[in-house]
Design a protein around this motif. Structure first.
Motif, mmCIF file in Angstrom:
data_model
loop_
_atom_site.group_PDB
_atom_site.id
_atom_site.type_symbol
_atom_site.label_atom_id
_atom_site.label_comp_id
_atom_site.label_asym_id
_atom_site.label_seq_id
_atom_site.Cartn_x
_atom_site.Cartn_y
_atom_site.Cartn_z
ATOM 1 N N SER A 5 -10.769 -9.449 -3.431
ATOM 2 C CA SER A 5 -10.123 -7.446 -3.722
ATOM 3 C C SER A 5 -11.161 -7.009 -4.444
ATOM 4 O O SER A 5 -11.251 -5.598 -4.136
ATOM 5 C CB SER A 5 -8.038 -8.102 -3.516
ATOM 6 O OG SER A 5 -7.740 -9.274 -2.664
ATOM 7 N N ILE A 6 -10.704 -7.219 -5.851
ATOM 8 C CA ILE A 6 -10.651 -5.788 -6.914
ATOM 9 C C ILE A 6 -12.381 -5.965 -6.339
ATOM 10 O O ILE A 6 -12.250 -4.358 -6.435
ATOM 11 C CB ILE A 6 -10.375 -5.890 -8.497
ATOM 12 C CG1 ILE A 6 -8.839 -6.080 -8.652
ATOM 13 C CG2 ILE A 6 -10.608 -5.422 -9.295
ATOM 14 C CD1 ILE A 6 -8.337 -7.611 -10.541
ATOM 15 N N GLY B 278 -8.628 -5.538 -0.487
ATOM 16 C CA GLY B 278 -9.818 -5.145 -0.570
ATOM 17 C C GLY B 278 -10.301 -3.696 0.280
ATOM 18 O O GLY B 278 -10.699 -2.624 -0.378
ATOM 19 N N ALA C 216 -12.921 -4.177 -3.572
ATOM 20 C CA ALA C 216 -12.461 -2.219 -3.107
ATOM 21 C C ALA C 216 -13.165 -1.628 -4.201
ATOM 22 O O ALA C 216 -13.586 0.099 -3.920
ATOM 23 C CB ALA C 216 -10.650 -2.407 -4.070
#
Length: 420
Positions: free
Chosen positions: A97-98, A383, A101
């Motif tokens: 997700s990080i 993300g 993103a």
């Protein structure tokens, strides 16, 4: 002497993103190939300059708190081996997700298109494998079915079906807003994905698909300023409903499909409403966790009750304790707050954002009947939404520093220049 041609770094980066998204459709075991590759990619990308922006911090903090709650739940366990693998998978997905993103804030339009196309390709291939395996038309078909249901390249039909919904929604929205002469391959992909979702016999996937398609259609209709295009959309919707009905009639003409459909179509199955069924376990579980601030630990609820939680909200508290459960609820609320305005912005990627948003809301609804804390596409969605919010935040900040007017809604005549 002729110098060898160098491959542009941007091309390598986008190809890497494409591979990661594509591999997320192949999860027959954990850790999945995409998880292991992700660790290598993030390590290299961090060294090359992966940047985390300030607007991403709430997502990062809440996901890390969610993970910390899961680690604290280990204090309730006697044996750690299997839960360690489980929690490591959660860690991989949080990193994903990080990562997504962060990377979509650079070269945004191109990278979102790469993600969209890679996801669609993976879903169509996965759906074809599931369909062929269901009818026994490929070698080792039993590897791709479970309980007489198609599961494609996933461990469970209830993951396989929902994975196909986002590309289905993306393709459907594209057909609704474009000419039919340019949508032949999109419609072919839609039919494959619909068949795959149907043959998963996942009630969660069926409900998710219906809800997300209705919502994205409404969003597309509301944000289309031209009356003639709205009328065309209505005609397409009627035609799409007719074709879908014909496809269902064709599938239901097969006796084995008809029998399983009749069984799965019941809204409440015996294992849902019976004694210690799904819904009774939910009630017992929510009372139980009120006295267990550290939760039960992964898999413990299933050992005690005979079946897993099948409720994402409950799973947050049983496997991740109070810290994890409340962190996830805050993450959901915060995501809705930051993501809802994005669907009305005038951006080249607005159609994709609307599709992602519709599917995200659908997942929040099926949280009530299924626990999906290890669904890779859900973490991809987080993300994407937070990355685009971070990009919008930076764009708005730049606009406030200039004398130009703030970013208009999608109905406005002028859009701000794209970032990235």
């Amino acid at each position: 002497m002729t110098r060898p041609l160098a491959i542009p770094a941007r091309l390598v980066a986008n190809a890497t993103i494409a591979v990661l998204v594509f591999l997320s459709g192949f999860v027959l075991f954990e850790p999945a190939p995409s998880d292991l590759l992700l660790c290598l990619v993030v390590a290299i990308w961090a060294f090359a300059g992966l940047k985390l922006s300030r607007p991403m911090l709430p997502m990062i903090a809440l996901m890390l708190a969610y993970m910390a709650g899961g680690l604290l739940s280990f204090t309730q366990l006697q044996a750690f081996q299997k839960p360690v693998v489980y929690m490591a998978t959660t860690g991989f997905l949080i990193i994903s997700s990080i990562f997504f993103a962060a990377v979509i804030q650079v070269d945004t339009e191109r990278r979102l298109k790469v993600i969209e196309r890679s996801y669609i390709a993976a879903a169509v291939i996965c759906a074809l494998i599931g369909i062929l395996a269901y009818f026994g038309k490929m070698p080792y078909a039993s590897l791709f079915t479970l309980y007489d249901r198609a599961k494609g390249t996933f461990k469970d039909p209830n993951v396989f079906g929902p994975f196909l919904v986002l590309p289905l929604v993306v393709l459907t929205r594209a057909v609704l807003t474009d000419r039919l002469s340019r949508s032949f391959w999109r419609m072919a992909g839609i039919l494959v994905l619909l068949a795959g979702i149907f043959l998963s016999f996942s009630r969660a996937a069926w409900g998710l698909a219906i809800f997300a398609l209705l919502l994205v259609t409404l969003l597309a209709f509301l944000t289309e300023p031209r009356q003639s295009h709205r009328l065309r959309m209505l005609a397409y919707i009627l035609g799409g409903l007719l074709i879908t009905a014909l496809l269902l009639a064709l599938l239901l003409s097969i006796p084995v499909v008809q029998d399983l459909f009749a069984q799965r179509f019941k809204l409440v199955q015996e294992y849902d409403g019976g004694r210690l069924g799904r819904f009774e376990r939910h009630i017992i579980g929510f009372f139980m966790v009120q006295e267990l601030p550290f939760g039960l630990g992964p898999f413990e609820f299933g050992k005690m009750m005979g079946e897993d939680e099948h409720n994402m909200w409950l799973k947050g508290f049983t496997a991740y304790g109070w810290l994890g459960g409340f962190s996830y609820i805050v993450l959901v609320i915060w995501t809705l707050v930051i993501a809802t305005p994005l669907v009305f912005r005038n951006r080249p990627w607005t159609p994709f954002v609307q599709s992602v948003y519709a599917v995200y809301l659908g997942h929040l609804m099926i949280h009530n009947v299924i626990d999906n804390d290890h669904w890779r596409h859900v973490f991809l969605i987080y993300g994407l939404l937070w990355g685009l919010y971070a990009l919008e935040w930076k764009t708005q900040r730049m606009a406030r520093m200039r004398p130009a007017a703030p970013s208009p809604l999608i109905f406005g005549p002028v859009a701000l220049p794209r970032a990235g």
